[in-house]
Design an enzyme around this catalytic site. Structure first.
Site, short mmCIF file in Angstrom:
data_model
loop_
_atom_site.label_atom_id
_atom_site.label_comp_id
_atom_site.label_asym_id
_atom_site.label_seq_id
_atom_site.Cartn_x
_atom_site.Cartn_y
_atom_site.Cartn_z
N ASP A 180 -37.27 -21.44 8.29
CA ASP A 180 -36.12 -22.16 7.75
C ASP A 180 -35.05 -22.13 8.83
O ASP A 180 -34.58 -21.06 9.22
CB ASP A 180 -35.61 -21.47 6.47
CG ASP A 180 -34.49 -22.23 5.78
OD1 ASP A 180 -33.81 -23.04 6.46
OD2 ASP A 180 -34.28 -22.02 4.58
N SER A 221 -30.48 -38.93 17.01
CA SER A 221 -30.56 -40.20 16.29
C SER A 221 -29.70 -41.23 17.01
O SER A 221 -28.67 -40.89 17.61
CB SER A 221 -30.05 -40.03 14.85
OG SER A 221 -29.97 -41.29 14.20
N TYR A 245 -23.64 -37.51 8.93
CA TYR A 245 -24.93 -37.52 9.62
C TYR A 245 -24.72 -37.86 11.10
O TYR A 245 -25.26 -37.19 12.00
CB TYR A 245 -25.87 -38.52 8.97
CG TYR A 245 -27.26 -38.56 9.60
CD1 TYR A 245 -28.17 -37.54 9.35
CD2 TYR A 245 -27.62 -39.60 10.45
CE1 TYR A 245 -29.43 -37.56 9.93
CE2 TYR A 245 -28.88 -39.62 11.03
CZ TYR A 245 -29.78 -38.61 10.76
OH TYR A 245 -31.03 -38.63 11.35
N LYS A 300 -25.60 -35.36 14.47
CA LYS A 300 -26.51 -35.78 15.54
C LYS A 300 -25.74 -36.01 16.85
O LYS A 300 -26.27 -35.76 17.95
CB LYS A 300 -27.25 -37.05 15.13
CG LYS A 300 -28.23 -36.84 13.97
CD LYS A 300 -29.31 -35.84 14.33
CE LYS A 300 -30.40 -35.75 13.26
NZ LYS A 300 -31.48 -34.82 13.64
#
Length: 269
Positions: A52, A131, A144, A148
């Site tokens: 994890d 991304s 998000y 990234k």
């Protein structure tokens, strides 16, 4: 030299599984990770370890398992991540913390865990899966994009800090690919009475549609393979549809307001 040893976080599905499966066919020894291997009793593409990325002890244990068995670790691919959508103003703070823990702090913990071994063996390669969204602040995907983008900048910094040790660090920035990320993505609820209700709901449809119609993740696997075989990989490696990669060129050359207008038009804002 013996087979390269590769560790991939988030290897049980999507892009991570595609990368691991492809590298296995190319002769690499691949270890993937997932939070709960028991959820994949029939998984046989490569070995899955419990890990994890939000738990440093779990990270150390998995890295130690690989190094103990193989005596080296040649390639780390930081792929595990989660999606998140929502207005910046209305996204619950606990969800903001969660996405940063997974998408940014997790890869940082992974890199810190493998760097001593890579220094010891005189080299290694770290590939961070960022991304295309990390190169721009996208409406209703701001958090998000932020995670990234932060990972991409850390990649640039650490690459220079570790160059003298023979360690290569780079990132691959995928565009939209057909994976199960949408099913695990946190969506801030479309709130009644919200000032963003109509536009957010509209953008959400567009975001999910882009993922559903995305490309085959095998394209990312091919990009990873090429990078592994390069003596001097570039820092930034966007992978995706032509227009998605072209958007990065436009951002570099267009005035900010013009580029912003293109995004506003795309999201019908």
């Amino acid at each position: 030299m013996d087979k390269k040893i590769v560790l991939i976080t988030g290897g049980s599905s999507g892009i991570g599984k595609s990368i691991g499966t492809y590298l296995t066919t190319k002769g690499f020894t691949v270890y993937g990770t997932t939070r709960n291997p028991k959820n994949y009793p029939d998984f046989d593409a490569f070995e899955l370890l419990q890990l994890d990325v939000k738990q440093p002890d779990s990270i150390q244990k998995a890295v130690s398992q690989v190094v103990s068995k193989e005596k080296r670790l040649d390639v780390l691919i930081n792929n595990a991540g989660v999606g998140i959508t929502g207005p910046v103003e209305e996204t619950p703070h606990e969800e903001i913390l969660n996405v940063f823990e997974t998408n940014f702090h997790g890869p940082v913990h992974m890199m810190k865990a493998v760097l001593p071994q890579m220094r010891k063996q005189g080299g290694g390669l770290i590939i961070n899966i960022t991304s295309i969204a990390g190169y721009m602040g996208l409406p209703f995907r701001g958090y998000y994009s932020a995670t990234k983008g932060a990972l991409g900048l850390i990649t640039e910094a650490l690459r220079m800090e570790t160059k003298e040790f023979g360690i290569k660090i780079t990132n691959i920035a995928p565009g939209d690919f057909a994976t199960n990320i949408a099913s695990g993505r946190y969506h801030s609820p479309v709130l009644e009475g919200s000032a963003y209700k109509e536009k957010y709901a509209q953008a959400l449809q567009s975001i999910n549609g882009d993922v559903d119609s995305g490309g085959d993740p095998i394209q990312v696997a091919h990009a990873v393979y090429k990078i592994i075989n390069k003596s001097k990989p570039r820092v930034h490696n966007p992978v995706g549809a032509f227009l998605q990669k072209f958007s990065l060129s436009l951002k570099r050359i267009l005035p900010d307001r013009v580029y912003e207008k293109l995004l506003l038009n795309h999201y019908k804002l």
